[in-house]
Enzyme design. Structure first.
Site, PDB file in Angstrom:
ATOM      1  N   ARG A 131      12.626  -1.946   7.141  1.00  0.00           N
ATOM      2  CA  ARG A 131      13.587  -3.026   7.405  1.00  0.00           C
ATOM      3  C   ARG A 131      14.258  -3.440   6.106  1.00  0.00           C
ATOM      4  NH1 ARG A 131       9.441  -7.326   9.342  1.00  0.00           N
ATOM      5  NH2 ARG A 131       8.886  -6.802   7.219  1.00  0.00           N
ATOM      6  N   ILE A 185       0.826  -1.216   0.000  1.00  0.00           N
ATOM      7  CA  ILE A 185       0.000   0.000   0.000  1.00  0.00           C
ATOM      8  C   ILE A 185       0.858   1.264   0.000  1.00  0.00           C
ATOM      9  CG2 ILE A 185      -0.401   0.317   2.505  1.00  0.00           C
ATOM     10  CD1 ILE A 185      -2.969   0.656  -0.369  1.00  0.00           C
ATOM     11  N   LYS A 234      -5.602   1.642   7.965  1.00  0.00           N
ATOM     12  CA  LYS A 234      -6.582   0.731   8.559  1.00  0.00           C
ATOM     13  C   LYS A 234      -6.059  -0.688   8.471  1.00  0.00           C
ATOM     14  CE  LYS A 234      -8.085  -1.740   5.875  1.00  0.00           C
ATOM     15  NZ  LYS A 234      -7.571  -2.808   4.937  1.00  0.00           N
ATOM     16  N   ASP A 261      -9.665  -7.964   6.877  1.00  0.00           N
ATOM     17  CA  ASP A 261      -8.801  -6.864   6.425  1.00  0.00           C
ATOM     18  C   ASP A 261      -9.497  -6.048   5.324  1.00  0.00           C
ATOM     19  OD1 ASP A 261      -5.957  -5.587   6.518  1.00  0.00           O
ATOM     20  OD2 ASP A 261      -6.424  -5.888   4.407  1.00  0.00           O
TER      21      ASP A 261
HETATM   22  P1  NAP Z   1       2.617  -5.402   3.096  1.00  0.00           P
HETATM   23  O1  NAP Z   1       2.734  -5.366   1.606  1.00  0.00           O
HETATM   24  O2  NAP Z   1       2.876  -6.676   3.799  1.00  0.00           O
HETATM   25  O3  NAP Z   1       3.544  -4.250   3.655  1.00  0.00           O
HETATM   26  C1  NAP Z   1       3.688  -3.997   5.015  1.00  0.00           C
HETATM   27  C2  NAP Z   1       5.107  -3.477   5.254  1.00  0.00           C
HETATM   28  O4  NAP Z   1       5.242  -3.202   6.648  1.00  0.00           O
HETATM   29  C3  NAP Z   1       6.210  -4.479   4.917  1.00  0.00           C
HETATM   30  O5  NAP Z   1       6.594  -4.390   3.569  1.00  0.00           O
HETATM   31  C4  NAP Z   1       7.297  -4.051   5.858  1.00  0.00           C
HETATM   32  O6  NAP Z   1       7.937  -2.933   5.280  1.00  0.00           O
HETATM   33  C5  NAP Z   1       6.589  -3.499   7.085  1.00  0.00           C
HETATM   34  N1  NAP Z   1       6.498  -4.400   8.237  1.00  0.00           N
HETATM   35  C6  NAP Z   1       6.869  -4.093   9.499  1.00  0.00           C
HETATM   36  N2  NAP Z   1       6.646  -5.107  10.329  1.00  0.00           N
HETATM   37  C7  NAP Z   1       6.144  -6.104   9.600  1.00  0.00           C
HETATM   38  C8  NAP Z   1       5.718  -7.431   9.890  1.00  0.00           C
HETATM   39  N3  NAP Z   1       5.765  -7.924  11.141  1.00  0.00           N
HETATM   40  N4  NAP Z   1       5.239  -8.200   8.881  1.00  0.00           N
HETATM   41  C9  NAP Z   1       5.190  -7.721   7.621  1.00  0.00           C
HETATM   42  N5  NAP Z   1       5.577  -6.453   7.290  1.00  0.00           N
HETATM   43  C10 NAP Z   1       6.043  -5.670   8.256  1.00  0.00           C
HETATM   44  O7  NAP Z   1       1.144  -4.936   3.555  1.00  0.00           O
HETATM   45  P2  NAP Z   1       0.200  -3.846   2.850  1.00  0.00           P
HETATM   46  O8  NAP Z   1      -0.732  -4.519   1.920  1.00  0.00           O
HETATM   47  O9  NAP Z   1       1.005  -2.721   2.349  1.00  0.00           O
HETATM   48  O10 NAP Z   1      -0.677  -3.441   4.123  1.00  0.00           O
HETATM   49  C11 NAP Z   1      -0.203  -2.596   5.144  1.00  0.00           C
HETATM   50  C12 NAP Z   1      -1.370  -1.930   5.815  1.00  0.00           C
HETATM   51  O11 NAP Z   1      -2.095  -1.203   4.815  1.00  0.00           O
HETATM   52  C13 NAP Z   1      -2.372  -2.926   6.418  1.00  0.00           C
HETATM   53  O12 NAP Z   1      -2.900  -2.402   7.603  1.00  0.00           O
HETATM   54  C14 NAP Z   1      -3.442  -3.045   5.330  1.00  0.00           C
HETATM   55  O13 NAP Z   1      -4.722  -3.381   5.848  1.00  0.00           O
HETATM   56  C15 NAP Z   1      -3.440  -1.640   4.779  1.00  0.00           C
HETATM   57  N6  NAP Z   1      -3.966  -1.554   3.402  1.00  0.00           N
HETATM   58  C16 NAP Z   1      -3.583  -2.451   2.430  1.00  0.00           C
HETATM   59  C17 NAP Z   1      -4.149  -2.377   1.166  1.00  0.00           C
HETATM   60  C18 NAP Z   1      -3.787  -3.337   0.037  1.00  0.00           C
HETATM   61  O14 NAP Z   1      -4.445  -3.310  -1.018  1.00  0.00           O
HETATM   62  N7  NAP Z   1      -2.765  -4.181   0.156  1.00  0.00           N
HETATM   63  C19 NAP Z   1      -5.099  -1.374   0.870  1.00  0.00           C
HETATM   64  C20 NAP Z   1      -5.389  -0.445   1.870  1.00  0.00           C
HETATM   65  C21 NAP Z   1      -4.840  -0.550   3.124  1.00  0.00           C
HETATM   66  P3  NAP Z   1       9.522  -2.715   5.371  1.00  0.00           P
HETATM   67  O15 NAP Z   1      10.111  -3.787   4.538  1.00  0.00           O
HETATM   68  O16 NAP Z   1       9.685  -1.360   4.809  1.00  0.00           O
HETATM   69  O17 NAP Z   1       9.898  -2.813   6.829  1.00  0.00           O
END
Ligand code: NAP
Length: 306
Positions: free
Chosen positions: A37, A14, A90, A167
């Site tokens: 990280r 995101i 969120k 989610d």
């Molecule tokens: P993601 O791709 O897994 O990214 C989360 C990032 O957070 C990771 O790349 C990592 O970044 C960091 N991180 C720190 N601690 C972590 C852990 N224990 N496990 C995994 N990652 C960790 O997730 P995302 O889809 O971007 O979602 C993040 C948030 O945005 C969630 O709350 C989700 O509900 C929300 N969201 C997501 C979407 C969607 O379409 N995916 C849409 C709207 C909102 P670093 O490598 O930089 O540390």
């Protein structure tokens, strides 16, 4: 007016899909650093902690947190202790008790906390709420069905207890609670949990709003067309929000809506909060998720594999 110097924490899907491009186009924010990280966004320095970042990059005013919901308390405390205003993706946290601490902590530090609901910024939400005012609502049907493999590829955190299909489902709840004139009362819930996972892949939730039934279906294993739809049947006509509330139709006739992306609106709202020194942290959708887990029956279903 000078731009607000902002950092991002958690450079995942995101952050890359929405936050980085939205900040790049914003006339109110400038991305100056990241807490990561792994790999920071192109052109900005990355640090493994807020403390390290604040030592190296002066005058950062705000941070936007895009890490998974669990474990944000430490990050938020650290950000507030370093004088940052805070925006969070969120769902706000891993537990209700943790989420409820964020605003008091921010207020005690004299800082702004914005717990965002990006779907509430979709173009159809405000006009839908306005149209529904004073109408006799007879039934609400919500289908929020998407393929987890497409929208959360390989994200293991999504299967931690308490998350799963909620989610994306919490986005539907954020819209329902924004457009409907009265609160939702949960009547029954069934959560379908894959035998090899800790979180539901699908859920059926029956609410009432006043006398009207509100039937909500979430599915994380949707093949073919995805659906993020809410239909509100009223004595006066039918309202339909589709495509995650970015499209609106009344009695089948599309309503013209402004082209104004959700995340542009979200960051404009955060800028207004920063200017006014106000917090915005409505936990209602998150409470509904917790209630579904508290109240719902569990049914085991076939294993889920990526
Ligand atoms: P993601 O791709 O897994 O990214 C989360 C990032 O957070 C990771 O790349 C990592 O970044 C960091 N991180 C720190 N601690 C972590 C852990 N224990 N496990 C995994 N990652 C960790 O997730 P995302 O889809 O971007 O979602 C993040 C948030 O945005 C969630 O709350 C989700 O509900 C929300 N969201 C997501 C979407 C969607 O379409 N995916 C849409 C709207 C909102 P670093 O490598 O930089 O540390």
């Amino acid at each position: 007016m000078s731009k607000i110097r902002i950092a991002l924490a958690g450079i995942g899907k995101i952050a890359r899909d929405q936050h980085i491009p939205t900040i790049a186009k914003s006339d109110r924010f400038e991305l100056v650093a990241a807490v990561t990280r792994h790999q920071p966004p192109e052109g900005v320095p990355g640090f493994t902690s807020v403390a390290e970042m604040m030592e190296a990059v002066p005058d950062i005013q705000a941070i936007s947190i895009c890490t998974p919901p669990r474990g944000r308390l430490k990050l938020i405390r650290e950000a507030l202790a370093h004088g940052l205003d805070v925006m969070i993706e969120k769902p706000p946290a891993g537990t209700i008790a943790e989420a409820a601490r964020f605003q008091p902590l921010a207020e005690a530090a004299g800082k702004v906390l914005h717990a965002t609901w990006h779907s509430r910024e979709a173009a159809g939400v405000e006009p839908a709420r306005d149209w529904l005012k004073g109408k006799i609502i007879q039934k609400v049907i919500c289908n929020w069905k998407e393929d987890v493999r497409v929208w959360h590829p390989g994200q293991e955190w999504i299967w931690e207890p308490g998350i799963g299909v909620f989610d994306p489902g919490i986005n539907a709840l954020s819209v329902l609670t924004a457009i409907l004139p009265e609160p939702l009362d949960l009547q029954s819930a069934e959560l379908r949990v894959p035998e090899n996972r800790e979180a539901p892949i699908a859920a059926d939730l029956e609410y009432r709003m006043g006398d009207a039934p509100v039937d909500v279906a979430f599915d994380f294993d949707q093949k073919g067309p995805q659906s993020w739809d809410i239909i509100v049947q009223c004595a006066e006509g039918e309202l339909k929000l589709s495509m995650g509330a970015s499209k609106l139709a009344i009695d089948g006739e599309p309503v013209e809506l402004p082209e104004d992306p959700e995340y542009a609106r979200l960051y404009r709202h955060f800028a207004r909060l920063v200017d006014a020194r106000q917090c915005d942290a409505d936990l209602t959708p998150f409470r509904h998720v917790a209630d579904a887990f508290l109240f719902g029956s569990r049914k085991q279903v076939a294993a889920f594999n990526w």
